[in-house]
Design a protein around this motif. Structure first.
Motif, mmCIF file in Angstrom:
data_model
loop_
_atom_site.group_PDB
_atom_site.id
_atom_site.type_symbol
_atom_site.label_atom_id
_atom_site.label_comp_id
_atom_site.label_asym_id
_atom_site.label_seq_id
_atom_site.Cartn_x
_atom_site.Cartn_y
_atom_site.Cartn_z
ATOM 1 N N GLU A 20 5.654 11.064 2.676
ATOM 2 C CA GLU A 20 5.674 10.126 1.548
ATOM 3 C C GLU A 20 4.820 10.631 0.381
ATOM 4 N N GLU A 50 9.075 4.561 -3.043
ATOM 5 C CA GLU A 50 8.384 5.376 -2.025
ATOM 6 C C GLU A 50 6.908 4.986 -1.921
ATOM 7 N N HIS A 53 6.370 2.920 1.097
ATOM 8 C CA HIS A 53 6.316 3.727 2.330
ATOM 9 C C HIS A 53 4.939 4.369 2.484
ATOM 10 N N GLU A 134 15.503 5.457 3.199
ATOM 11 C CA GLU A 134 15.800 6.855 2.832
ATOM 12 C C GLU A 134 17.321 7.083 2.791
#
Ligand SMILES: [Fe+2]
Ligand SMILES: [Fe+2]
Length: 171
Positions: A20, A50, A53, A134
């Motif tokens: 990440e 992202e 994440h 993803e």
């Protein structure tokens, strides 16, 4: 979890966290290197997604009493350079790079779901959700007109990812 299971979960989560960190660097570099404002906005939006994440994996590492990779600045710098090169190769190639990256990340998360301790439901839930996200990122880049990358480029990316995952598993 046994100490052994906890150590395995921490190692896998550290690898995912590095992934990440690299995603942040790649999307940021790709946003900076395109001259298309709409594509720049798309990359910036992806980088923001992202960020979730990144936060989830960081939080989980903390809960497992483990540290993120000490090499994170190096991973970030390397990924930024690669993202910049992908961006300079043109928008279709840059999008193709996203498709391939997200596909490889998805495969590797799939592998982590196989290896994570069955009892670590928290880590598993994080990885499950990231895997779905993803896949969505890859599909969006494909729909936006991604070029298919030449096989040697895909192999090189796989090799670079392998170096990163093997190293981040330990440090
Ligand atoms: Fe991600
Ligand atoms: Fe992604």
């Amino acid at each position: 979890m046994t100490p052994r299971e906890r150590a395995l979960s921490a190692a896998l989560m550290r690898v995912d966290h590095v992934g990440e960190v690299c995603a942040q660097a790649l999307y940021t570099a790709q946003a900076l290197s395109t001259s298309d404002p709409a594509l720049r906005e798309r990359f910036e939006h992806a980088a923001r997604e992202e960020t979730d994440h990144l936060a989830w994996t960081q939080q989980r590492l903390r809960e497992l009493h483990a540290r993120p990779s000490v090499l994170n600045p190096l991973w970030y710098a390397g990924a930024f350079g690669i993202g910049w090169l992908a961006g300079r190769a043109g928008d279709a190639v840059s999008l193709g790079f996203v498709v391939e990256t997200e596909r490889q990340v998805e495969q590797h998360l799939h592998d982590h779901l196989r290896r994570l301790p069955a009892g670590d439901t928290t880590s598993r839930a994080i990885v499950e959700q990231m895997k779905l996200d993803e896949a969505r990122h890859g599909a969006a880049a494909r729909a936006a007109g991604a070029a298919t990358l030449p096989a040697p480029v895909r192999w090189t990316m796989r090799l670079a990812a392998r170096v990163m995952t093997v190293t981040a598993h330990r440090v």
